[in-house]
Design an enzyme around this catalytic site. Structure first.
Site, PDB file in Angstrom:
ATOM      1  N   HIS A  63     -17.705   7.851  18.742  1.00  0.00           N
ATOM      2  CA  HIS A  63     -16.955   7.883  17.772  1.00  0.00           C
ATOM      3  C   HIS A  63     -17.120   9.275  16.981  1.00  0.00           C
ATOM      4  O   HIS A  63     -18.132   9.376  16.956  1.00  0.00           O
ATOM      5  CB  HIS A  63     -17.144   6.895  16.505  1.00  0.00           C
ATOM      6  CG  HIS A  63     -16.480   7.116  15.137  1.00  0.00           C
ATOM      7  ND1 HIS A  63     -14.711   7.015  14.997  1.00  0.00           N
ATOM      8  CD2 HIS A  63     -16.999   8.621  14.490  1.00  0.00           C
ATOM      9  CE1 HIS A  63     -14.801   7.513  14.000  1.00  0.00           C
ATOM     10  NE2 HIS A  63     -16.086   7.781  13.359  1.00  0.00           N
ATOM     11  N   CYS A  88     -12.902   2.339  17.999  1.00  0.00           N
ATOM     12  CA  CYS A  88     -13.783   1.718  18.167  1.00  0.00           C
ATOM     13  C   CYS A  88     -13.851   0.547  18.994  1.00  0.00           C
ATOM     14  O   CYS A  88     -14.338   0.201  19.788  1.00  0.00           O
ATOM     15  CB  CYS A  88     -15.083   2.151  17.162  1.00  0.00           C
ATOM     16  SG  CYS A  88     -15.933   3.961  16.735  1.00  0.00           S
ATOM     17  N   CYS A 147     -13.751   0.661  12.653  1.00  0.00           N
ATOM     18  CA  CYS A 147     -12.861   2.417  13.094  1.00  0.00           C
ATOM     19  C   CYS A 147     -11.894   1.301  14.653  1.00  0.00           C
ATOM     20  O   CYS A 147     -12.803   0.990  15.204  1.00  0.00           O
ATOM     21  CB  CYS A 147     -13.924   3.035  13.500  1.00  0.00           C
ATOM     22  SG  CYS A 147     -12.920   4.431  15.036  1.00  0.00           S
ATOM     23  N   HIS A 160      -2.409  12.147  22.065  1.00  0.00           N
ATOM     24  CA  HIS A 160      -1.846  12.342  22.321  1.00  0.00           C
ATOM     25  C   HIS A 160      -1.443  12.773  24.230  1.00  0.00           C
ATOM     26  O   HIS A 160      -0.814  13.248  24.653  1.00  0.00           O
ATOM     27  CB  HIS A 160      -0.721  12.192  21.676  1.00  0.00           C
ATOM     28  CG  HIS A 160      -1.485  11.411  20.280  1.00  0.00           C
ATOM     29  ND1 HIS A 160      -0.048  10.071  19.734  1.00  0.00           N
ATOM     30  CD2 HIS A 160      -1.950  12.129  19.714  1.00  0.00           C
ATOM     31  CE1 HIS A 160      -1.213  10.287  18.704  1.00  0.00           C
ATOM     32  NE2 HIS A 160      -1.881  11.201  18.502  1.00  0.00           N
ATOM     33  N   GLY A 213      -1.086  15.795  10.600  1.00  0.00           N
ATOM     34  CA  GLY A 213      -1.020  14.229  10.217  1.00  0.00           C
ATOM     35  C   GLY A 213      -1.850  12.437  10.981  1.00  0.00           C
ATOM     36  O   GLY A 213      -0.918  12.560  11.734  1.00  0.00           O
ATOM     37  N   HIS A 234      -8.288  11.229  19.459  1.00  0.00           N
ATOM     38  CA  HIS A 234      -7.447  10.965  20.429  1.00  0.00           C
ATOM     39  C   HIS A 234      -6.927  11.695  20.576  1.00  0.00           C
ATOM     40  O   HIS A 234      -6.651  12.559  19.921  1.00  0.00           O
ATOM     41  CB  HIS A 234      -6.978   9.516  19.732  1.00  0.00           C
ATOM     42  CG  HIS A 234      -6.211   9.984  18.125  1.00  0.00           C
ATOM     43  ND1 HIS A 234      -6.840   9.687  16.792  1.00  0.00           N
ATOM     44  CD2 HIS A 234      -4.621  10.179  18.444  1.00  0.00           C
ATOM     45  CE1 HIS A 234      -6.169   9.575  16.204  1.00  0.00           C
ATOM     46  NE2 HIS A 234      -4.530   9.925  16.711  1.00  0.00           N
TER      47      HIS A 234
HETATM   48  P1  DGP Z   1      -2.533  10.448  14.737  1.00  0.00           P
HETATM   49  O1  DGP Z   1      -1.039  10.779  13.664  1.00  0.00           O
HETATM   50  O2  DGP Z   1      -2.232  10.789  15.797  1.00  0.00           O
HETATM   51  O3  DGP Z   1      -4.165   9.747  14.090  1.00  0.00           O
HETATM   52  O4  DGP Z   1      -1.931   8.995  16.165  1.00  0.00           O
HETATM   53  C1  DGP Z   1      -2.171   7.988  15.153  1.00  0.00           C
HETATM   54  C2  DGP Z   1      -1.730   6.517  16.922  1.00  0.00           C
HETATM   55  O5  DGP Z   1      -2.512   5.485  16.812  1.00  0.00           O
HETATM   56  C3  DGP Z   1      -0.143   6.739  16.638  1.00  0.00           C
HETATM   57  O6  DGP Z   1       0.865   7.154  16.925  1.00  0.00           O
HETATM   58  C4  DGP Z   1      -0.187   5.246  16.567  1.00  0.00           C
HETATM   59  C5  DGP Z   1      -1.415   4.566  17.392  1.00  0.00           C
HETATM   60  N1  DGP Z   1      -1.749   3.346  16.960  1.00  0.00           N
HETATM   61  C6  DGP Z   1      -2.461   2.860  15.756  1.00  0.00           C
HETATM   62  N2  DGP Z   1      -3.007   2.060  15.393  1.00  0.00           N
HETATM   63  C7  DGP Z   1      -2.840   1.687  16.822  1.00  0.00           C
HETATM   64  C8  DGP Z   1      -3.805   0.103  18.028  1.00  0.00           C
HETATM   65  O7  DGP Z   1      -4.360  -0.389  16.696  1.00  0.00           O
HETATM   66  N3  DGP Z   1      -3.713   0.455  18.429  1.00  0.00           N
HETATM   67  C9  DGP Z   1      -3.099   1.167  19.365  1.00  0.00           C
HETATM   68  N4  DGP Z   1      -2.894   0.529  20.585  1.00  0.00           N
HETATM   69  N5  DGP Z   1      -2.099   2.055  18.244  1.00  0.00           N
HETATM   70  C10 DGP Z   1      -2.077   2.585  17.727  1.00  0.00           C
END
Ligand code: DGP
Length: 115
Positions: free
Chosen positions: A48, A9, A6, A104, A95, A102
């Site tokens: 997780h 994680c 993950c 935003h 999406g 998480h």
């Molecule tokens: P969601 O669509 O809600 O699952 O958003 C996932 C978000 O995670 C997306 O806006 C891009 C971000 N993201 C994906 N991988 C990484 C990563 O390795 N590092 C960071 N900082 N953000 C990531």
């Protein structure tokens, strides 16, 4: 899921380097890789949990902790006064891309679209 499989994680475990804007025993926060607003921070529980839909009774306290961290970060980022959005995409129709819960934290511009 094994924590090694993950991405979030691994960020929480400091296995993948990503500057943390907030870090305690339960929650951490870091900037989104693909920011959709001048401030775009992801706030996650270190435990997780795949999404909102997988929260168990004992996990809801984590959501309250995340709301508190969001408030603090919004103040630190200077977006609290004008306003901000805190959202979590849950599963495919919303999406959700990363299957680790998480939230935003978005701000710094007028957020007129859905997310
Ligand atoms: P969601 O669509 O809600 O699952 O958003 C996932 C978000 O995670 C997306 O806006 C891009 C971000 N993201 C994906 N991988 C990484 C990563 O390795 N590092 C960071 N900082 N953000 C990531």
């Amino acid at each position: 899921m094994d924590r090694k499989d993950c991405i979030f994680c691994r960020i929480a475990d400091r296995d993948i380097p990503s500057p943390l804007l907030y870090d305690d025993e339960y929650v951490c926060a870091f900037r989104d890789l693909n920011p959709k607003a001048p401030t775009h921070i992801l706030i996650i529980p270190k435990k997780h949990v795949a999404s909102l839909a997988e929260l168990e009774e004992e996990d809801f306290e984590l959501v309250a902790r995340i709301a508190r961290v969001a408030k603090q970060l919004a103040e630190e980022e200077g977006i609290a006064e004008k306003g901000y959005r805190l959202l979590s995409n849950c599963r495919a129709d919303a999406g959700q891309e990363v299957p680790h819960l998480h939230f935003h934290l978005l701000g710094g511009r007028r957020l007129s679209d859905i997310c």
